[in-house]
Design an enzyme around this catalytic site. Sequence first.
Site, PDB file in Angstrom:
ATOM      1  N   ARG A   1      -0.514   6.146  -0.968  1.00  0.00           N
ATOM      2  CA  ARG A   1      -0.743   5.851  -2.446  1.00  0.00           C
ATOM      3  C   ARG A   1      -1.609   6.748  -3.178  1.00  0.00           C
ATOM      4  O   ARG A   1      -3.002   6.647  -2.988  1.00  0.00           O
ATOM      5  CB  ARG A   1      -1.355   4.384  -2.334  1.00  0.00           C
ATOM      6  CG  ARG A   1      -1.300   3.704  -3.697  1.00  0.00           C
ATOM      7  CD  ARG A   1      -1.268   2.381  -3.992  1.00  0.00           C
ATOM      8  NE  ARG A   1      -2.545   1.544  -3.662  1.00  0.00           N
ATOM      9  CZ  ARG A   1      -2.971   0.451  -3.664  1.00  0.00           C
ATOM     10  NH1 ARG A   1      -2.131  -0.333  -4.417  1.00  0.00           N
ATOM     11  NH2 ARG A   1      -4.003  -0.017  -3.206  1.00  0.00           N
TER      12      ARG A   1
ATOM     13  N   ASP B   1     -10.514  -4.910  -3.465  1.00  0.00           N
ATOM     14  CA  ASP B   1     -10.610  -3.370  -3.939  1.00  0.00           C
ATOM     15  C   ASP B   1     -10.644  -3.666  -5.352  1.00  0.00           C
ATOM     16  O   ASP B   1     -11.017  -4.394  -5.932  1.00  0.00           O
ATOM     17  CB  ASP B   1      -9.269  -2.843  -3.384  1.00  0.00           C
ATOM     18  CG  ASP B   1      -7.934  -3.598  -3.889  1.00  0.00           C
ATOM     19  OD1 ASP B   1      -8.194  -4.149  -5.008  1.00  0.00           O
ATOM     20  OD2 ASP B   1      -6.805  -3.354  -3.498  1.00  0.00           O
TER      21      ASP B   1
END
Length: 539
Positions: free
Chosen positions: A169, A453
């Site tokens: 990603r 996150d």
Amino acid sequence: MSAPAPSPLAIVDAEPLPRQDEVLTDAALAFVAELHRRFTPRRDELLARRTERRAEIARTSTLDFLPETQAIRVDDTWKVAPAPAALEDRRVEITGPTDRKMTINALNSGARVWLADFEDASAPTWENVVTGQLNLIDAYTRNIDFTDPRSGKAYALKPAEELATVVTRPRGWHLDERHLQLDGTPVPGALVDFGLYFFHNAQRLIDLGKGPYFYLPKTESHLEARLWNDVFVFAQDYVGIPQGTVRATVLIETITAAYEMEEILYELRDHASGLNAGRWDYLFSIVKNFRDGGSKFVLPDRNLVTMTAPFMRAYTELLVRTCHKRGAHAIGGMAAFIPSRRDAEVNKVAFEKVKADKDREANDGFDGSWVAHPDLVPIAMASFDAVLGDKPNQKDRLRDDVSVAAGDLIAVDTLDAKPSYDGLRNAVAVGIRYIEAWLRGMGAVAIFNLMEDAATAEISRSQIWQWINADVVFENGEHATAELARTVAAEELATVRAEIGEEAFAAGKWQQAHDLLLQVSLDEDYADFLTLPAYERLR
């Protein structure tokens, strides 16, 4: 007279790192520079379009499926390209940053896929950007090991056939990489992360029987997916590999993208392998886009907005139906629980919740789901094994029973829950703790037994901002005000200082984190992304 050679990329304001020359080769930097020249102008136009669209939502407080792309949605004949063998079975995926220990543990975890993250689980220090790439190269060449300096425990890769398939990603379109510049202009972080990884590993991965596979984050429209598709086409020609070798899974984690799922798959159809339903960024996007929409868009505490809320259910069921109609994988959301080594009862309750969540996803038709910790892999695996059996996926379940109207996706007021004072305190506590770690270069952080996150910090500060601006009254009679947020933040800072002691407090970035959380939570002008002002402080 011959034309001057294109300007090379400059490495700016960055201390040299061990082995960086293996990543930042002249050929790799020339490729990234070419991506930047060709595609950054369009990236800039699409970011401007985001601003225009957000202004339109502020004016109308609504969204709808696009009339101009109706022909794509009603045409039942097109499908995405068949999945490559390495991505046919994705029943459990583990997520995490690309540090050396995580690289080994994730590949060894027993999950079918590892989302190797340069985005929300990684604070983009120059060291993380470069060494993350190096760790992946070392993993593919089996030149990776790790010994924990504290415990002495050694980590090494299992045999190749037991390792997870990597889906990388890159950063979202909105983030720049200030350390790589062309003629004084920073290169988009997305093109840096994609470009370095693709250039070094595309052929190597093909030789291993896999390929360059990507997760695409923060996508807001099919035009942004079209840009990625054009990047893929150019990149494959540039290094001389067959078109369609790249595969991309798009995170439907913005409310605008939820109205363009079919169009996103269509734009990427030769390179698409699925869509993913991610909760925190999706909720953050709803707050961000409908922050002027009044009380009917006010979200309750983040932990009360489960995937069973009617508007979230509409989103996930539409995603499964859309993916399977077009032959793509539907990947479910994150189980973020971090098992406790000390509290078996906490684990028991949490594992039951994780199982219920994964059972629901598997029974709804998802083909796989995410976990944040290796201990959760067997739980998620059991849920999907029970439904899939020996089948690699359930794309044959078309979910024609699902019908979602445009209004269903933004019917936030169908949720029977209200913001609470404890919710405010939790948002402040998690926000400060996460941002402090991020400013020290850590993007994935265990806080209160959950792996957090950057999406976590975004929903935390967005809810503080929304509740204050909507003049929410909590169950204890207190109004959500800037003054209350400052008071709670000061108390949380004092709690941290008492917990960790003066020396550790002074060595950390606690005051900076406190100040930044309040800045992005209280400023009248809502910052589009917390990570933009945070990046300015990341040294």
